[in-house]
Design a protein around this motif. Structure first.
Motif, PDB file in Angstrom:
ATOM      1  N   GLN A   1     -23.266  -9.591 -45.250  1.00 57.41           N
ATOM      2  CA  GLN A   1     -24.681  -9.591 -44.915  1.00 57.41           C
ATOM      3  C   GLN A   1     -24.858  -9.208 -43.449  1.00 57.41           C
ATOM      4  O   GLN A   1     -24.231  -9.798 -42.575  1.00 57.41           O
ATOM      5  CB  GLN A   1     -25.280 -10.977 -45.151  1.00 57.41           C
ATOM      6  CG  GLN A   1     -26.770 -11.042 -44.915  1.00 57.41           C
ATOM      7  CD  GLN A   1     -27.337 -12.423 -45.228  1.00 57.41           C
ATOM      8  OE1 GLN A   1     -26.606 -13.319 -45.653  1.00 57.41           O
ATOM      9  NE2 GLN A   1     -28.606 -12.610 -45.028  1.00 57.41           N
ATOM     10  N   VAL A   2     -25.723  -8.240 -43.202  1.00 57.98           N
ATOM     11  CA  VAL A   2     -25.945  -7.783 -41.836  1.00 57.98           C
ATOM     12  C   VAL A   2     -26.825  -8.786 -41.117  1.00 57.98           C
ATOM     13  O   VAL A   2     -27.825  -9.266 -41.657  1.00 57.98           O
ATOM     14  CB  VAL A   2     -26.614  -6.395 -41.827  1.00 57.98           C
ATOM     15  CG1 VAL A   2     -26.855  -5.934 -40.409  1.00 57.98           C
ATOM     16  CG2 VAL A   2     -25.751  -5.392 -42.585  1.00 57.98           C
ATOM     17  N   GLN A   3     -26.441  -9.109 -39.905  1.00 58.29           N
ATOM     18  CA  GLN A   3     -27.215 -10.034 -39.084  1.00 58.29           C
ATOM     19  C   GLN A   3     -27.380  -9.490 -37.676  1.00 58.29           C
ATOM     20  O   GLN A   3     -26.560  -8.708 -37.193  1.00 58.29           O
ATOM     21  CB  GLN A   3     -26.507 -11.394 -39.012  1.00 58.29           C
ATOM     22  CG  GLN A   3     -26.497 -12.180 -40.307  1.00 58.29           C
ATOM     23  CD  GLN A   3     -25.875 -13.545 -40.142  1.00 58.29           C
ATOM     24  OE1 GLN A   3     -24.871 -13.704 -39.469  1.00 58.29           O
ATOM     25  NE2 GLN A   3     -26.480 -14.540 -40.764  1.00 58.29           N
ATOM     26  N   LEU A   4     -28.455  -9.941 -37.034  1.00 56.42           N
ATOM     27  CA  LEU A   4     -28.708  -9.639 -35.622  1.00 56.42           C
ATOM     28  C   LEU A   4     -28.740 -10.954 -34.867  1.00 56.42           C
ATOM     29  O   LEU A   4     -29.437 -11.888 -35.284  1.00 56.42           O
ATOM     30  CB  LEU A   4     -30.042  -8.914 -35.453  1.00 56.42           C
ATOM     31  CG  LEU A   4     -30.230  -7.603 -36.209  1.00 56.42           C
ATOM     32  CD1 LEU A   4     -31.652  -7.091 -36.033  1.00 56.42           C
ATOM     33  CD2 LEU A   4     -29.220  -6.569 -35.743  1.00 56.42           C
ATOM     34  N   VAL A   5     -28.011 -11.015 -33.752  1.00 56.27           N
ATOM     35  CA  VAL A   5     -27.953 -12.248 -32.977  1.00 56.27           C
ATOM     36  C   VAL A   5     -28.309 -11.927 -31.537  1.00 56.27           C
ATOM     37  O   VAL A   5     -27.604 -11.159 -30.863  1.00 56.27           O
ATOM     38  CB  VAL A   5     -26.560 -12.903 -33.038  1.00 56.27           C
ATOM     39  CG1 VAL A   5     -26.541 -14.172 -32.199  1.00 56.27           C
ATOM     40  CG2 VAL A   5     -26.186 -13.213 -34.486  1.00 56.27           C
ATOM     41  N   GLU A   6     -29.420 -12.533 -31.082  1.00 59.66           N
ATOM     42  CA  GLU A   6     -29.867 -12.337 -29.708  1.00 59.66           C
ATOM     43  C   GLU A   6     -29.285 -13.398 -28.795  1.00 59.66           C
ATOM     44  O   GLU A   6     -28.997 -14.515 -29.224  1.00 59.66           O
ATOM     45  CB  GLU A   6     -31.397 -12.398 -29.599  1.00 59.66           C
ATOM     46  CG  GLU A   6     -32.150 -11.400 -30.431  1.00 59.66           C
ATOM     47  CD  GLU A   6     -32.711 -12.023 -31.694  1.00 59.66           C
ATOM     48  OE1 GLU A   6     -33.758 -11.552 -32.183  1.00 59.66           O
ATOM     49  OE2 GLU A   6     -32.096 -12.979 -32.202  1.00 59.66           O
ATOM     50  N   SER A   7     -29.181 -13.060 -27.527  1.00 59.26           N
ATOM     51  CA  SER A   7     -28.766 -14.017 -26.501  1.00 59.26           C
ATOM     52  C   SER A   7     -29.293 -13.545 -25.159  1.00 59.26           C
ATOM     53  O   SER A   7     -29.745 -12.403 -25.028  1.00 59.26           O
ATOM     54  CB  SER A   7     -27.239 -14.160 -26.453  1.00 59.26           C
ATOM     55  OG  SER A   7     -26.638 -12.927 -26.117  1.00 59.26           O
ATOM     56  N   GLY A   8     -29.229 -14.432 -24.166  1.00 62.15           N
ATOM     57  CA  GLY A   8     -29.601 -14.052 -22.816  1.00 62.15           C
ATOM     58  C   GLY A   8     -30.930 -14.574 -22.327  1.00 62.15           C
ATOM     59  O   GLY A   8     -31.288 -14.375 -21.164  1.00 62.15           O
ATOM     60  N   GLY A   9     -31.671 -15.227 -23.204  1.00 66.25           N
ATOM     61  CA  GLY A   9     -32.938 -15.793 -22.771  1.00 66.25           C
ATOM     62  C   GLY A   9     -32.732 -16.976 -21.839  1.00 66.25           C
ATOM     63  O   GLY A   9     -31.614 -17.450 -21.650  1.00 66.25           O
ATOM     64  N   GLY A  10     -33.846 -17.442 -21.266  1.00 68.71           N
ATOM     65  CA  GLY A  10     -33.761 -18.586 -20.389  1.00 68.71           C
ATOM     66  C   GLY A  10     -35.008 -18.745 -19.556  1.00 68.71           C
ATOM     67  O   GLY A  10     -36.042 -18.121 -19.829  1.00 68.71           O
ATOM     68  N   LEU A  11     -34.895 -19.594 -18.545  1.00 66.21           N
ATOM     69  CA  LEU A  11     -35.998 -19.881 -17.631  1.00 66.21           C
ATOM     70  C   LEU A  11     -35.720 -19.189 -16.305  1.00 66.21           C
ATOM     71  O   LEU A  11     -34.617 -19.326 -15.745  1.00 66.21           O
ATOM     72  CB  LEU A  11     -36.122 -21.388 -17.422  1.00 66.21           C
ATOM     73  CG  LEU A  11     -37.118 -21.865 -16.359  1.00 66.21           C
ATOM     74  CD1 LEU A  11     -38.542 -21.480 -16.748  1.00 66.21           C
ATOM     75  CD2 LEU A  11     -36.991 -23.378 -16.168  1.00 66.21           C
ATOM     76  N   VAL A  12     -36.696 -18.451 -15.819  1.00 68.82           N
ATOM     77  CA  VAL A  12     -36.533 -17.715 -14.567  1.00 68.82           C
ATOM     78  C   VAL A  12     -37.846 -17.753 -13.805  1.00 68.82           C
ATOM     79  O   VAL A  12     -38.929 -17.859 -14.409  1.00 68.82           O
ATOM     80  CB  VAL A  12     -36.080 -16.269 -14.854  1.00 68.82           C
ATOM     81  CG1 VAL A  12     -37.149 -15.496 -15.604  1.00 68.82           C
ATOM     82  CG2 VAL A  12     -35.669 -15.554 -13.588  1.00 68.82           C
ATOM     83  N   GLN A  13     -37.764 -17.670 -12.495  1.00 70.64           N
ATOM     84  CA  GLN A  13     -38.973 -17.617 -11.679  1.00 70.64           C
ATOM     85  C   GLN A  13     -39.566 -16.217 -11.689  1.00 70.64           C
ATOM     86  O   GLN A  13     -38.851 -15.224 -11.904  1.00 70.64           O
ATOM     87  CB  GLN A  13     -38.661 -18.028 -10.247  1.00 70.64           C
ATOM     88  CG  GLN A  13     -38.376 -19.506 -10.078  1.00 70.64           C
ATOM     89  CD  GLN A  13     -38.255 -19.908  -8.622  1.00 70.64           C
ATOM     90  OE1 GLN A  13     -37.846 -19.108  -7.786  1.00 70.64           O
ATOM     91  NE2 GLN A  13     -38.621 -21.144  -8.316  1.00 70.64           N
ATOM     92  N   ALA A  14     -40.851 -16.140 -11.450  1.00 65.78           N
ATOM     93  CA  ALA A  14     -41.509 -14.846 -11.359  1.00 65.78           C
ATOM     94  C   ALA A  14     -40.808 -13.986 -10.311  1.00 65.78           C
ATOM     95  O   ALA A  14     -40.419 -14.467  -9.248  1.00 65.78           O
ATOM     96  CB  ALA A  14     -42.980 -15.028 -10.997  1.00 65.78           C
TER      97      ALA A  14
END
Length: 112
Positions: A1-14
């Motif tokens: 089964q093909v899947q997509l996995v995201e990463s790299g998000g988070g909290l950052v200042q403007a």
């Protein structure tokens, strides 16, 4: 089964930067158009950027000049480099592969 996995998000200042990654399982990654979408609370999901198999790209006006989409077909990975982030960029970011395959999303929060 093909899947997509995201990463790299988070909290950052403007004004800060983040790089999102989307890794695809399965074969034929290079043949598909890929894209990043985002959905903020109470809003509809919107297109952020797309990249075609040949490398052509498109961007939403709101991110032009700040975000860069790219792909590494050998690694079956797509990226979104986000610079000069703004509070209005806060959303869940989703990876999409042509044909309607979606990842689970990664949260990006930009504080003012």
């Amino acid at each position: 089964q093909v899947q997509l996995v995201e990463s790299g998000g988070g909290l950052v200042q403007a004004g800060g930067s983040l790089r999102l990654s989307c890794v695809a399982s399965g074969s034929a990654f290079s043949l598909f158009v890929m894209g990043w979408y985002r959905q903020a609370p109470g809003k509809q999901r919107e297109l952020v950027a797309t990249i075609y198999s040949g490398g052509d790209t498109n961007y939403a006006d709101s991110v032009k000049g700040r975000f860069t989409i790219s792909r590494d077909n050998a690694k079956r990975t797509m990226y979104l480099q986000m610079n000069n982030l703004k509070p209005e960029d806060t959303a869940v970011y989703y990876c999409m592969r042509g044909g309607g395959l979606w990842g689970q999303g990664t949260q990006v929060t930009v504080s003012s």
